[in-house]
Design a protein around this motif. Structure first.
Motif, PDB file in Angstrom:
ATOM      1  N   ALA A   1       0.838  -1.200   0.000  1.00 59.60           N
ATOM      2  CA  ALA A   1       0.000   0.000   0.000  1.00 59.60           C
ATOM      3  C   ALA A   1       0.872   1.249   0.000  1.00 59.60           C
ATOM      4  CB  ALA A   1      -0.908  -0.011   1.223  1.00 59.60           C
ATOM      5  N   GLY A   2       0.266   2.352  -0.318  1.00 65.66           N
ATOM      6  CA  GLY A   2       0.981   3.624  -0.307  1.00 65.66           C
ATOM      7  C   GLY A   2       0.011   4.767  -0.480  1.00 65.66           C
ATOM      8  N   SER A   3       0.563   5.969  -0.617  1.00 66.09           N
ATOM      9  CA  SER A   3      -0.305   7.130  -0.789  1.00 66.09           C
ATOM     10  C   SER A   3       0.387   8.219  -1.593  1.00 66.09           C
ATOM     11  CB  SER A   3      -0.733   7.678   0.568  1.00 66.09           C
ATOM     12  OG  SER A   3       0.382   8.174   1.266  1.00 66.09           O
ATOM     13  N   PHE A   4      -0.444   9.061  -2.171  1.00 62.71           N
ATOM     14  CA  PHE A   4      -0.010  10.248  -2.890  1.00 62.71           C
ATOM     15  C   PHE A   4      -0.550  11.443  -2.130  1.00 62.71           C
ATOM     16  CE2 PHE A   4      -0.632   6.900  -6.026  1.00 62.71           C
ATOM     17  CZ  PHE A   4       0.561   6.932  -6.728  1.00 62.71           C
ATOM     18  N   ARG A   5       0.278  12.446  -1.914  1.00 66.21           N
ATOM     19  CA  ARG A   5      -0.173  13.676  -1.264  1.00 66.21           C
ATOM     20  C   ARG A   5      -0.086  14.790  -2.296  1.00 66.21           C
ATOM     21  NH1 ARG A   5       1.225  15.745   4.696  1.00 66.21           N
ATOM     22  NH2 ARG A   5       0.149  13.807   5.072  1.00 66.21           N
ATOM     23  N   LEU A   6      -1.220  15.391  -2.587  1.00 65.00           N
ATOM     24  CA  LEU A   6      -1.298  16.475  -3.547  1.00 65.00           C
ATOM     25  C   LEU A   6      -1.452  17.782  -2.788  1.00 65.00           C
ATOM     26  CD1 LEU A   6      -2.575  13.816  -4.956  1.00 65.00           C
ATOM     27  CD2 LEU A   6      -3.212  15.421  -6.720  1.00 65.00           C
ATOM     28  N   CYS A   7      -0.521  18.698  -3.017  1.00 65.18           N
ATOM     29  CA  CYS A   7      -0.475  19.964  -2.283  1.00 65.18           C
ATOM     30  C   CYS A   7      -0.263  21.123  -3.246  1.00 65.18           C
ATOM     31  CB  CYS A   7       0.673  19.941  -1.273  1.00 65.18           C
ATOM     32  SG  CYS A   7       0.390  18.822   0.105  1.00 65.18           S
ATOM     33  N   PRO A   8      -0.538  22.353  -2.775  1.00 66.91           N
ATOM     34  CA  PRO A   8      -0.227  23.526  -3.589  1.00 66.91           C
ATOM     35  C   PRO A   8       1.288  23.645  -3.773  1.00 66.91           C
ATOM     36  CG  PRO A   8      -1.573  24.127  -1.679  1.00 66.91           C
ATOM     37  CD  PRO A   8      -1.175  22.706  -1.521  1.00 66.91           C
ATOM     38  N   PRO A   9       1.728  24.376  -4.785  1.00 62.32           N
ATOM     39  CA  PRO A   9       3.171  24.557  -4.980  1.00 62.32           C
ATOM     40  C   PRO A   9       3.817  25.290  -3.806  1.00 62.32           C
ATOM     41  CG  PRO A   9       1.920  25.815  -6.594  1.00 62.32           C
ATOM     42  CD  PRO A   9       0.940  25.038  -5.793  1.00 62.32           C
ATOM     43  N   ALA A  10       5.131  25.276  -3.764  1.00 65.60           N
ATOM     44  CA  ALA A  10       5.922  25.780  -2.632  1.00 65.60           C
ATOM     45  C   ALA A  10       5.521  27.155  -2.098  1.00 65.60           C
ATOM     46  CB  ALA A  10       7.403  25.769  -2.991  1.00 65.60           C
TER      47      ALA A  10
ATOM     48  N   ALA B   1      -4.847   7.648  -0.831  1.00 71.54           N
ATOM     49  CA  ALA B   1      -4.258   6.398  -0.349  1.00 71.54           C
ATOM     50  C   ALA B   1      -4.754   5.246  -1.210  1.00 71.54           C
ATOM     51  CB  ALA B   1      -4.639   6.171   1.110  1.00 71.54           C
ATOM     52  N   VAL B   2      -3.852   4.319  -1.519  1.00 75.29           N
ATOM     53  CA  VAL B   2      -4.211   3.142  -2.305  1.00 75.29           C
ATOM     54  C   VAL B   2      -3.869   1.914  -1.470  1.00 75.29           C
ATOM     55  CG1 VAL B   2      -3.925   1.908  -4.485  1.00 75.29           C
ATOM     56  CG2 VAL B   2      -3.664   4.400  -4.425  1.00 75.29           C
ATOM     57  N   ALA B   3      -4.892   1.116  -1.162  1.00 72.11           N
ATOM     58  CA  ALA B   3      -4.705  -0.104  -0.375  1.00 72.11           C
ATOM     59  C   ALA B   3      -4.088  -1.196  -1.233  1.00 72.11           C
ATOM     60  CB  ALA B   3      -6.052  -0.572   0.174  1.00 72.11           C
ATOM     61  N   THR B   4      -3.616  -2.264  -0.606  1.00 71.78           N
ATOM     62  CA  THR B   4      -3.033  -3.382  -1.363  1.00 71.78           C
ATOM     63  C   THR B   4      -4.064  -4.030  -2.276  1.00 71.78           C
ATOM     64  OG1 THR B   4      -3.501  -4.888   0.458  1.00 71.78           O
ATOM     65  CG2 THR B   4      -1.305  -3.909   0.385  1.00 71.78           C
ATOM     66  N   THR B   5      -5.337  -3.859  -1.961  1.00 76.60           N
ATOM     67  CA  THR B   5      -6.402  -4.376  -2.821  1.00 76.60           C
ATOM     68  C   THR B   5      -6.595  -3.518  -4.070  1.00 76.60           C
ATOM     69  OG1 THR B   5      -8.069  -3.105  -1.626  1.00 76.60           O
ATOM     70  CG2 THR B   5      -7.656  -5.354  -0.867  1.00 76.60           C
ATOM     71  N   GLY B   6      -5.907  -2.367  -4.130  1.00 75.41           N
ATOM     72  CA  GLY B   6      -6.005  -1.461  -5.266  1.00 75.41           C
ATOM     73  C   GLY B   6      -7.064  -0.394  -5.108  1.00 75.41           C
ATOM     74  N   ARG B   7      -7.791  -0.432  -4.013  1.00 77.96           N
ATOM     75  CA  ARG B   7      -8.876   0.531  -3.806  1.00 77.96           C
ATOM     76  C   ARG B   7      -8.310   1.880  -3.348  1.00 77.96           C
ATOM     77  NH1 ARG B   7     -12.977   1.475   0.598  1.00 77.96           N
ATOM     78  NH2 ARG B   7     -14.659   2.512  -0.502  1.00 77.96           N
ATOM     79  N   PRO B   8      -8.570   2.952  -4.115  1.00 75.61           N
ATOM     80  CA  PRO B   8      -8.100   4.281  -3.715  1.00 75.61           C
ATOM     81  C   PRO B   8      -9.110   4.977  -2.803  1.00 75.61           C
ATOM     82  CG  PRO B   8      -8.929   4.333  -5.957  1.00 75.61           C
ATOM     83  CD  PRO B   8      -9.087   2.928  -5.470  1.00 75.61           C
ATOM     84  N   LEU B   9      -8.603   5.842  -1.930  1.00 76.62           N
ATOM     85  CA  LEU B   9      -9.434   6.574  -0.987  1.00 76.62           C
ATOM     86  C   LEU B   9      -8.852   7.979  -0.805  1.00 76.62           C
ATOM     87  CD1 LEU B   9     -11.773   6.489   1.127  1.00 76.62           C
ATOM     88  CD2 LEU B   9     -10.039   5.793   2.774  1.00 76.62           C
ATOM     89  N   ILE B  10      -9.706   8.993  -0.909  1.00 69.40           N
ATOM     90  CA  ILE B  10      -9.269  10.393  -0.764  1.00 69.40           C
ATOM     91  C   ILE B  10      -9.574  10.874   0.658  1.00 69.40           C
ATOM     92  CG2 ILE B  10      -9.668  12.770  -1.495  1.00 69.40           C
ATOM     93  CD1 ILE B  10     -10.375  11.758  -4.228  1.00 69.40           C
TER      94      ILE B  10
END
Length: 174
Positions: A138-147, A158-167
């Motif tokens: 599993a892992g996650s992506f963090r989307l933020c404004p620029p610097a 976040a993406v679970a090992t099952t492939g299901r994404p969650l915001i």
């Protein structure tokens, strides 16, 4: 008979008040635009992940989504904000090879930085025919404004090992 209308002084006062109101409301309007941009980019990214997972299950093959700077080839160590390619990865090499079907190409995200945590590789995700991730990490992506606007509100995908994404919302961005 009296003339109807506004005097020059009245018009100037209205213009001055409108100017003050616009200047006072500008910072909150810019924050609104930034939040909307992050939300839109997150929803587009969620759509790509869900589509890749769905296509893997529908086609009963491994489908990959990778970073791409040129929207034609996968970029190793790439930045997810630069764009993405979704393709059928028949030989499981993590690259768009001859004969493999490109399912979707996503354009770069404007005004968004993406940081990745977890996953086996940070520049490609592979969905198995049953929809789970390969490798099952599993892992996650963090989307933020620029610097310059950092410290604001962002989104975590976040993406679970099952492939299901969650915001989820992130109150602080790096």
């Amino acid at each position: 008979m009296t003339a109807k209308g506004f005097t020059l002084v009245e018009i100037l006062m209205v213009i001055a008040l409108l100017g003050v109101m616009l200047v006072a409301g500008m910072p909150s309007f810019q924050a609104f635009i930034t939040k909307t941009r992050i939300s839109g980019a997150t929803n587009e990214f969620l759509g790509d992940l869900s589509y890749a997972r769905s296509e893997a299950a529908t086609r009963q093959v491994e489908v990959a989504i990778c970073t791409s700077a040129d929207q034609a080839t996968c970029a190793s160590g790439g930045n997810w904000a630069n764009g993405r390619i979704i393709f059928v990865d028949t030989n499981a090499d993590g690259a768009v090879s001859v004969g493999e079907t490109v399912l979707r190409v996503s354009q770069p995200m404007t005004g968004t930085t993406v940081t990745v945590s977890g996953f086996g590789a940070t520049d490609i995700l592979r969905f198995r025919p049953f929809g789970g991730l390969r490798p099952a990490t599993a892992g996650s992506f963090r989307l933020c404004p620029p610097a310059p606007a950092a410290g604001g509100e962002g989104r975590q995908l976040a993406v679970a090992t099952t492939g299901r994404p969650l915001i989820s919302k992130v109150t602080t961005c790096p």
